[in-house]
Scaffold this motif. Structure first.
Motif, PDB file in Angstrom:
ATOM      1  N   ASN A   1     -23.245   2.304   6.485  1.00 29.91           N
ATOM      2  CA  ASN A   1     -24.656   1.984   6.070  1.00 29.91           C
ATOM      3  C   ASN A   1     -25.438   1.490   6.922  1.00 29.91           C
ATOM      4  O   ASN A   1     -26.504   1.123   6.752  1.00 29.91           O
ATOM      5  CB  ASN A   1     -24.140   0.881   4.992  1.00 29.91           C
TER       6      ASN A   1
ATOM      7  N   ALA B   1     -27.241   3.144   9.403  1.00 28.01           N
ATOM      8  CA  ALA B   1     -28.602   3.826   9.128  1.00 28.01           C
ATOM      9  C   ALA B   1     -29.406   3.672   7.836  1.00 28.01           C
ATOM     10  O   ALA B   1     -30.633   3.397   7.985  1.00 28.01           O
ATOM     11  CB  ALA B   1     -28.395   5.417   9.239  1.00 28.01           C
ATOM     12  N   ALA B   2     -28.547   3.456   6.702  1.00 26.52           N
ATOM     13  CA  ALA B   2     -29.357   3.009   5.391  1.00 26.52           C
ATOM     14  C   ALA B   2     -30.106   1.721   5.538  1.00 26.52           C
ATOM     15  O   ALA B   2     -31.200   1.375   5.037  1.00 26.52           O
ATOM     16  CB  ALA B   2     -28.485   2.956   4.410  1.00 26.52           C
ATOM     17  N   GLU B   3     -29.516   0.678   6.281  1.00 23.76           N
ATOM     18  CA  GLU B   3     -29.905  -0.288   6.511  1.00 23.76           C
ATOM     19  C   GLU B   3     -31.264  -0.577   7.282  1.00 23.76           C
ATOM     20  O   GLU B   3     -32.230  -1.186   7.036  1.00 23.76           O
ATOM     21  CB  GLU B   3     -28.868  -1.422   7.048  1.00 23.76           C
TER      22      GLU B   3
ATOM     23  N   ALA C   1     -33.349   2.077   7.696  1.00 25.38           N
ATOM     24  CA  ALA C   1     -34.165   2.769   6.760  1.00 25.38           C
ATOM     25  C   ALA C   1     -35.002   1.869   5.820  1.00 25.38           C
ATOM     26  O   ALA C   1     -36.002   1.588   5.720  1.00 25.38           O
ATOM     27  CB  ALA C   1     -33.655   3.897   5.982  1.00 25.38           C
TER      28      ALA C   1
END
Lengths: 372, 372
Positions: A36, A38-40, A42
């Motif tokens: 996660n 990368a999602a954070e 983003a």
């Protein structure tokens, strides 16, 4: 001490004692990022506007970087990066302490590069004449003027000389290095007055068509400001200039002041001694005055210019903004950016191949654009 | 939700749900740093080795950056940055979705730049011939070959065309754009085989001395790999090349893969779709093969080269490493680095003055080095 090992973010930004705590949590280079992650990132950058980056760690680069340069890139931040001298005496103590280190290195530098140095007074200003023991025939009637770096505070007397010796030695040019006055005793315009007095006198010693001006950092800014002032005063211009990673914008404007803050291990941040030196030199004057921040000057009619920087340089933006403004003004402008280097590291170790390369490139550029 | 507002660092790196929490704690740009902040950074970097940076925030740069470019620099990360297609069908769905966006923008681009496009088959390979409605006399017998970017997966068919149209339009050159085969259907060496077949055929259509090859990102890497392969196969070389921010090292080697990770808002990180595309294309081959990562090739004998990048570009190191290796091989190599730009943003908005500037600079470089 669990409170140190797992502090809240609020603590990190507000309370001392959390030193290096986040660094322990930074993933090691090359380690797979957590789930996660990368999602954070983003989510933290989901709206238009400022870019936000998490705590990060950068390994020392190896490819296209010599072992000597890797050692410089790996160094900790310098102890004086956040120096805040409270008065003239404290400034002088700091300046003298650093000057002694520079001067101690001179004998080996002169010996390796086979260069002699003589003190002189030129145009009423203290200077040094730096002469290679062998001067190539093509350079016999050529003369360079050097303005040293150091944030307008560092590099008095012989401490000004390392870069002048490097270009004299690697390039085979005779160089005049200006020992200009500096704060705290002499703020702007003393440094520029001294540099211009030497330039005027030097143009009587050689044909300006056979002459160039060069310098790194503050010396790069002064090189640009000297051409602006020579234009304004209708003095002869040099045939080429080499402002290395110039302090073109003294006012902390430019992207790499932010993106390379805490990445550059030489200057580190504007908010340390550097910004304090800027204000000391400006002495109340507008930081956007083109004589202080030459990026705000008119570059039309400038001589061919070669610029040098590094990918981690706090002044990368100062350098590329200057390059673009020169090209937009129709000036021949060459740019070299070195892999992984912080501010002015291309001149920091006489034994690094990148040092020879950078100064040889400048010497060749001068050879192409100077008369004989 | 206090646990979200004040998570521990361990949580940030290991548990989802902490999204953007640290970002709230990042000081606003220009705000004074907290007390002891500098000392904390020094302590985190007290030993030789990797550089460690705290959470940071970078404002959108303004000086030497046009309003159009500021909008691009301010954009969030692209939604596909971390795409991980599980099979060929999922790759194709992603590629097609992005291609539709590129193709939708073509009519306005062709109209603004007054360029016509014809599909063709050249050397047995699908291509497009891109022709300015007016060609300057000096360019009548000149011909450029374009290899598009997109990580070896994006840009099929007409989606390849934007950059070809920009240089045809701003430069007044006739351009052949290669619609090379790509993964998942066709991994290495299909793309290079196609590009070389077009190059061979094109050298019968014009004098190679009047020809150049150009492309950005993957297209920049292919431009370099084409010259390496033309050298090896004793084919005619182009008279100049313009690899824009070339993917010279496909293997995540180079300092800005780390320093500009989460800073570049186009590629963002190698560890997303980009690295997955690299492995898909390489198909088991060594990533350091010079045909995959041309930085490992021998640049001696290369034609004059102009490179373009930006200070926030994930491929800044790919670009400057290539520049340095070219210069070290004695090649004429020019470098432009744009303030604040992420990967290939110099070609992302036809209305940005930086786009016209970048392609005009390339066109002028070709004009200096191509025969007529």
């Amino acid at each position: 001490m669990p409170s140190l090992r797992f502090p809240s973010l609020a603590l990190i930004f507000s309370i001392s004692g959390s030193i290096a705590a986040w660094a322990q949590a930074v993933p090691a280079p090359q380690a797979a990022p957590p789930a996660n992650f990368a999602a954070e990132q983003a989510a933290a950058n989901a709206a238009d506007g400022p870019r936000r980056t998490p705590p990060r760690s950068f390994a020392v680069p190896t490819d296209e970087v010599s072992p000597e340069m890797r050692k410089l890139i790996a160094l900790p931040f310098p102890p004086h990066m956040d120096a805040a001298p409270k008065n003239a005496a404290e400034w002088k103590e700091l300046v003298d302490r650093r000057a002694k280190l520079a001067i101690a290195a001179l004998p080996a530098l002169k010996e390796k590069l086979k260069v002699d140095v003589q003190p002189a007074v030129i145009g009423g200003v203290k200077a040094f004449i730096v002469t290679p023991r062998t001067i190539p025939r093509a350079n016999r009637d050529r003369l360079l003027v050097h303005v040293h770096g150091g944030g307008y505070v560092f590099g008095p007397g012989e401490a000004a000389l390392p870069e002048a010796i490097l270009l004299a030695g690697f390039g085979g040019y005779k160089v005049i290095s200006v020992d200009y006055r500096m704060p705290p005793d002499a703020p702007y315009p003393a440094a520029m007055d001294d540099a211009m007095a030497v330039w005027k006198a030097a143009t009587k010693m050689a044909n300006p068509r056979n002459m160039a001006i060069f310098g790194t950092s503050t010396g790069g800014a002064m090189t640009l400001a000297m051409v602006l002032r020579a234009k304004a005063e209708k003095l002869p211009l040099p045939a080429a200039i080499a402002p290395g990673t110039p302090w073109s914008d003294i006012a902390k404007i430019g992207d790499s002041y932010a993106t390379n803050e805490w990445v550059d291990n030489v200057l580190v941040t504007w908010d340390g001694w550097l910004g304090r030196a800027a204000l000391l030199y400006a002495n109340g004057r507008d930081l956007k005055d083109p004589q202080l921040s030459p990026i705000y000057g008119d570059f039309h009619g400038f001589p061919p210019t070669i610029l040098t920087s590094g990918t981690r340089d706090l002044f990368l933006s100062n350098t590329v903004r200057t390059h673009r403004k020169l090209r937009r003004a129709g000036v021949i402008a060459d740019l070299n950016v070195y892999e992984g280097q912080s501010h002015a590291q291309y001149g920091a170790d006489m034994n690094a191949p990148e040092t020879k390369e950078a100064f040889t490139d400048i010497a060749k550029f001068f050879d192409r654009h100077l008369g004989r």
